[in-house]
Design an enzyme around this catalytic site. Structure first.
Site, PDB file in Angstrom:
ATOM      1  N   LEU A  62      -0.882  48.523   8.322  1.00 43.45           N
ATOM      2  CA  LEU A  62      -0.048  48.107   7.205  1.00 43.45           C
ATOM      3  C   LEU A  62      -0.962  47.391   6.220  1.00 43.45           C
ATOM      4  O   LEU A  62      -1.913  46.716   6.624  1.00 43.45           O
ATOM      5  CB  LEU A  62       1.058  47.136   7.654  1.00 43.45           C
ATOM      6  CG  LEU A  62       2.195  47.692   8.523  1.00 43.45           C
ATOM      7  CD1 LEU A  62       3.181  46.574   8.863  1.00 43.45           C
ATOM      8  CD2 LEU A  62       2.930  48.837   7.835  1.00 43.45           C
ATOM      9  N   ASP A  63      -0.679  47.521   4.936  1.00 42.54           N
ATOM     10  CA  ASP A  63      -1.455  46.797   3.933  1.00 42.54           C
ATOM     11  C   ASP A  63      -1.383  45.302   4.215  1.00 42.54           C
ATOM     12  O   ASP A  63      -0.417  44.809   4.787  1.00 42.54           O
ATOM     13  CB  ASP A  63      -0.904  47.071   2.527  1.00 42.54           C
ATOM     14  CG  ASP A  63      -1.078  48.514   2.099  1.00 42.54           C
ATOM     15  OD1 ASP A  63      -2.014  49.163   2.611  1.00 42.54           O
ATOM     16  OD2 ASP A  63      -0.279  48.983   1.269  1.00 42.54           O
ATOM     17  N   ARG A  64      -2.384  44.576   3.770  1.00 39.86           N
ATOM     18  CA  ARG A  64      -2.443  43.126   3.981  1.00 39.86           C
ATOM     19  C   ARG A  64      -1.125  42.446   3.573  1.00 39.86           C
ATOM     20  O   ARG A  64      -0.621  41.564   4.272  1.00 39.86           O
ATOM     21  CB  ARG A  64      -3.590  42.529   3.173  1.00 39.86           C
ATOM     22  CG  ARG A  64      -3.752  41.015   3.356  1.00 39.86           C
ATOM     23  CD  ARG A  64      -4.464  40.384   2.155  1.00 39.86           C
ATOM     24  NE  ARG A  64      -5.831  40.842   2.004  1.00 39.86           N
ATOM     25  CZ  ARG A  64      -6.901  40.196   2.473  1.00 39.86           C
ATOM     26  NH1 ARG A  64      -6.752  39.050   3.122  1.00 39.86           N
ATOM     27  NH2 ARG A  64      -8.104  40.687   2.289  1.00 39.86           N
ATOM     28  N   THR A  66       1.890  43.797   3.132  1.00 43.46           N
ATOM     29  CA  THR A  66       3.125  44.379   3.682  1.00 43.46           C
ATOM     30  C   THR A  66       3.423  43.700   5.012  1.00 43.46           C
ATOM     31  O   THR A  66       2.527  43.461   5.817  1.00 43.46           O
ATOM     32  CB  THR A  66       2.951  45.898   3.906  1.00 43.46           C
ATOM     33  OG1 THR A  66       2.632  46.518   2.654  1.00 43.46           O
ATOM     34  CG2 THR A  66       4.233  46.514   4.454  1.00 43.46           C
ATOM     35  N   ARG A 110       4.235  52.796  -2.167  1.00 48.38           N
ATOM     36  CA  ARG A 110       3.945  52.075  -3.406  1.00 48.38           C
ATOM     37  C   ARG A 110       3.702  53.031  -4.573  1.00 48.38           C
ATOM     38  O   ARG A 110       4.187  52.801  -5.696  1.00 48.38           O
ATOM     39  CB  ARG A 110       2.744  51.153  -3.185  1.00 48.38           C
ATOM     40  CG  ARG A 110       3.038  50.049  -2.178  1.00 48.38           C
ATOM     41  CD  ARG A 110       1.793  49.379  -1.652  1.00 48.38           C
ATOM     42  NE  ARG A 110       1.060  48.673  -2.697  1.00 48.38           N
ATOM     43  CZ  ARG A 110      -0.084  48.028  -2.497  1.00 48.38           C
ATOM     44  NH1 ARG A 110      -0.629  48.012  -1.277  1.00 48.38           N
ATOM     45  NH2 ARG A 110      -0.693  47.407  -3.491  1.00 48.38           N
TER      46      ARG A 110
END
Length: 296
Positions: free
Chosen positions: A136-138, A140, A237
């Site tokens: 997961l993105d930082r 998120t 996104r």
């Protein structure tokens, strides 16, 4: 089996095969001392078919579902501001991460989920390390699974699209969505600056398919559930921005709308077949309260 990942929902689950008293069943199935099992019973940490039971002699019949709380056991050795353990067995661990922490180490950054989990495994005397399976993105938040050994990691990595049968996110988007639901399908590719951009025709990138459903809306924002058919980098996104309603707080693809001072994207549902037992594993969290508050 569906596991609710709220803080009070960390349970081991069992199915009753034969008629017997509850305490007798727990002693045979839960790997804890008689004293600890009784303490959990008295502390309302046992549920039968979804209802809390405290009677030692409660009679179980075949087919009943018993849930035994493991919250206290985990919290004795694990406390972190950045993530919470939702489920754990000998092969894997499912966590809910907060925004602001990386899934794995990158560059000189030391704060990441893998490091936190490895520290927990060491302190709880488990001879394993956390193996990254997906990211997961930082910024998120939400559900992630890590393997505890290389064999399990390989099964998950090489069979990910067969093993994972449902992944859903919830996001706050900028503006009022026109459609109630739909599907976005295009090709995603990174440019030299590592910005992902989309194309309606094959641009040499990867096909990305996202299904969306509007849960709530105001004139300013929309609460939208996304179901991934493919899992590409920055997929939700970019697709949200493609619709003209970027994710709020998105500094990369957004429009500056930042009502909560965070990226408003949360992985709320994760369903997969256990890589070893093949049992269906379903995990869900609640929609972040701050997201909901925008729609009161």
């Amino acid at each position: 089996m569906r596991y609710n990942a709220n803080p009070k929902g960390e349970y081991d689950h069992y199915e009753v095969k034969e008629e017997q008293p509850l305490l007798e069943f727990l002693l045979a199935n839960v790997h804890q001392t008689r004293t600890k099992i009784k303490q959990t019973l008295q502390g309302q940490g046992v549920r039968v078919n979804g209802k809390t039971v405290t009677q030692f002699d409660f009679l179980l019949t075949p087919g009943m579902k018993v849930a035994f709380s493991k919250t206290k056991r985990n919290q004795q050795v694990f406390k972190s501001h950045y993530l919470r353990i939702v489920y754990e067995d000998r092969w894997l661990i499912v966590i809910e991460k907060q925004p602001g922490i990386l899934s794995m180490a990158a560059g000189h950054s030391t704060l990441n989920v893998k490091t936190v989990l490895d520290d927990y495994f060491r302190k709880s005397h488990q001879h394993c390390t956390a193996h990254v399976v997906h990211r997961l993105d930082r910024d998120t938040s939400g559900l992630m699974v890590y393997a505890k050994d290389i064999d399990t990691e390989q099964i998950l990595e090489h069979n990910w699209h067969d093993i994972v049968y449902d992944r859903r996110y919830v996001a706050v988007l900028s503006g009022e969505m026109e459609q109630d639901e739909g599907t976005i399908e295009n090709w995603l590719k990174d440019n030299k600056a590592y910005i992902t951009y989309s194309s309606p025709v094959d641009n040499g990138g990867k096909l990305a398919i996202t299904h969306f459903h509007v849960m709530d809306r105001t004139t300013d924002h929309s609460l939208v559930e996304f179901k991934l058919e493919t899992g590409r980098k920055n997929q939700i996104r970019v697709h949200a921005a493609d619709m003209g309603h970027p994710v709020c707080g998105d500094t990369k693809y957004g429009n500056g709308d930042d009502p909560l001072h965070r990226l408003c994207l949360h992985a709320w549902l994760l369903c997969f077949y256990h890589p070893v037992t093949r049992q269906p594993m379903e995990f869900e969290t609640t929609v972040p309260a701050a997201f909901r508050h925008l729609f009161k």
